[in-house]
Design an enzyme around this catalytic site. Structure first.
Site, PDB file in Angstrom:
ATOM      1  N   ASP A  33     -58.302 -36.081  51.505  1.00 31.34           N
ATOM      2  CA  ASP A  33     -57.076 -36.310  50.617  1.00 31.34           C
ATOM      3  C   ASP A  33     -57.309 -35.660  49.209  1.00 31.34           C
ATOM      4  O   ASP A  33     -58.289 -36.041  48.591  1.00 31.34           O
ATOM      5  CB  ASP A  33     -56.724 -37.706  50.380  1.00 31.34           C
ATOM      6  CG  ASP A  33     -55.290 -37.865  49.858  1.00 31.34           C
ATOM      7  OD1 ASP A  33     -54.416 -38.382  50.809  1.00 31.34           O
ATOM      8  OD2 ASP A  33     -54.897 -37.556  49.014  1.00 31.34           O
ATOM      9  N   ILE A  34     -56.297 -34.694  48.759  1.00 32.75           N
ATOM     10  CA  ILE A  34     -56.567 -33.930  47.549  1.00 32.75           C
ATOM     11  C   ILE A  34     -56.285 -34.974  46.163  1.00 32.75           C
ATOM     12  O   ILE A  34     -56.668 -34.642  45.214  1.00 32.75           O
ATOM     13  CB  ILE A  34     -55.545 -32.741  47.127  1.00 32.75           C
ATOM     14  CG1 ILE A  34     -54.302 -32.899  47.678  1.00 32.75           C
ATOM     15  CG2 ILE A  34     -56.278 -31.589  48.040  1.00 32.75           C
ATOM     16  CD1 ILE A  34     -53.242 -32.047  47.197  1.00 32.75           C
ATOM     17  N   ASN A  90     -44.670 -44.973  57.174  1.00 32.75           N
ATOM     18  CA  ASN A  90     -43.549 -44.765  57.849  1.00 32.75           C
ATOM     19  C   ASN A  90     -42.061 -44.638  57.251  1.00 32.75           C
ATOM     20  O   ASN A  90     -41.473 -45.395  56.876  1.00 32.75           O
ATOM     21  CB  ASN A  90     -43.471 -45.518  59.302  1.00 32.75           C
ATOM     22  CG  ASN A  90     -44.792 -45.574  60.140  1.00 32.75           C
ATOM     23  OD1 ASN A  90     -44.962 -44.667  60.739  1.00 32.75           O
ATOM     24  ND2 ASN A  90     -45.467 -46.449  59.950  1.00 32.75           N
ATOM     25  N   GLY A  95     -43.055 -45.647  52.521  1.00 28.47           N
ATOM     26  CA  GLY A  95     -44.187 -45.030  51.730  1.00 28.47           C
ATOM     27  C   GLY A  95     -44.583 -43.769  52.016  1.00 28.47           C
ATOM     28  O   GLY A  95     -45.533 -43.093  51.472  1.00 28.47           O
ATOM     29  N   GLN A  96     -43.819 -43.134  52.968  1.00 35.92           N
ATOM     30  CA  GLN A  96     -44.492 -41.912  53.576  1.00 35.92           C
ATOM     31  C   GLN A  96     -43.860 -40.698  52.843  1.00 35.92           C
ATOM     32  O   GLN A  96     -42.952 -40.724  52.322  1.00 35.92           O
ATOM     33  CB  GLN A  96     -43.829 -41.611  54.909  1.00 35.92           C
ATOM     34  CG  GLN A  96     -44.525 -40.559  55.657  1.00 35.92           C
ATOM     35  CD  GLN A  96     -43.913 -40.294  57.175  1.00 35.92           C
ATOM     36  OE1 GLN A  96     -43.361 -41.083  57.679  1.00 35.92           O
ATOM     37  NE2 GLN A  96     -44.623 -39.384  57.962  1.00 35.92           N
ATOM     38  N   HIS A 102     -49.992 -39.390  59.703  1.00 33.03           N
ATOM     39  CA  HIS A 102     -51.485 -39.413  59.320  1.00 33.03           C
ATOM     40  C   HIS A 102     -51.864 -40.803  58.833  1.00 33.03           C
ATOM     41  O   HIS A 102     -51.360 -41.651  58.677  1.00 33.03           O
ATOM     42  CB  HIS A 102     -51.511 -38.516  57.867  1.00 33.03           C
ATOM     43  CG  HIS A 102     -50.570 -38.874  56.824  1.00 33.03           C
ATOM     44  ND1 HIS A 102     -49.369 -38.310  56.909  1.00 33.03           N
ATOM     45  CD2 HIS A 102     -50.603 -39.523  55.709  1.00 33.03           C
ATOM     46  CE1 HIS A 102     -48.541 -38.803  55.773  1.00 33.03           C
ATOM     47  NE2 HIS A 102     -49.599 -39.452  54.976  1.00 33.03           N
ATOM     48  N   HIS A 104     -54.739 -42.783  56.562  1.00 34.18           N
ATOM     49  CA  HIS A 104     -55.684 -42.729  55.337  1.00 34.18           C
ATOM     50  C   HIS A 104     -56.905 -43.543  55.840  1.00 34.18           C
ATOM     51  O   HIS A 104     -56.488 -44.857  56.221  1.00 34.18           O
ATOM     52  CB  HIS A 104     -55.094 -43.379  54.181  1.00 34.18           C
ATOM     53  CG  HIS A 104     -53.811 -42.835  53.712  1.00 34.18           C
ATOM     54  ND1 HIS A 104     -53.905 -41.884  52.477  1.00 34.18           N
ATOM     55  CD2 HIS A 104     -52.453 -42.761  54.056  1.00 34.18           C
ATOM     56  CE1 HIS A 104     -52.703 -41.375  52.310  1.00 34.18           C
ATOM     57  NE2 HIS A 104     -51.813 -41.807  53.314  1.00 34.18           N
TER      58      HIS A 104
END
Ligand code: AMP
Length: 141
Positions: A33-34, A90, A95-96, A102, A104
């Site tokens: 994750d960046i 979702n 919060g998507q 994906h 985390h």
């Protein structure tokens, strides 16, 4: 449900934008994750399109969760973690932000909070962390 094939993770899968890849198998792909909320924060995605958990097939979910578990063991080993947090969002109200399924995977240590979202990582640091994860995966077999 609509799948936008120009979402950023689809572009990563097509090699159109760079990422710090950690692992792949036939069905899943893992990269750093960046904007990591913990050292070693990585993302597990299916290689085939789906927007999130709500439109994912049983096969996509099963493949992702197998890889999530593998990465859970890897982050524990690579970062001396004492626990693992798995997050999956979702739709925007859920919060998507990126609309390709994906998970985390976040290594956790007792008493250490997740960092706030939105802080861009140094790419050399991400590579060093990915090296640790790749070494842990090789060790775990
Ligand atoms: P969410 O959809 O809320 O799970 O958030 C998307 C996640 O993807 C955030 O943690 C971002 O830091 C991460 N992210 C966004 N763009 C990239 C990228 N190009 N490479 C790696 N991670 C990304």
């Amino acid at each position: 449900m609509n799948y936008d094939s120009d979402n950023i993770f689809a572009k990563i899968l097509r090699g159109e934008i760079p990422c710090e890849k950690v692992f792949e198998d036939a069905d899943t792909f893992v990269f750093m994750d960046i904007m990591p909320r913990a050292d070693g924060h990585c993302l597990v995605i299916p290689k085939t399109p789906c927007r999130n958990m709500l439109d994912a097939s049983d096969a996509q979910l099963a493949a992702c969760l197998r890889t999530v578990r593998k990465m859970g063991h890897a982050v524990m080993a690579a970062f001396g973690a004492e626990g693992v947090t798995v997050q999956q969002f979702n739709e925007a109200p859920g919060g998507q932000e990126v609309f390709h399924l994906h998970y985390h995977v976040l290594p956790r240590h007792e008493g250490v909070k997740l960092r706030p979202p939105g802080q861009m990582a140094d790419f050399d640091v991400l590579k060093t962390q990915a090296d640790k994860l790749r070494a842990a995966l090789a060790e775990l077999g």
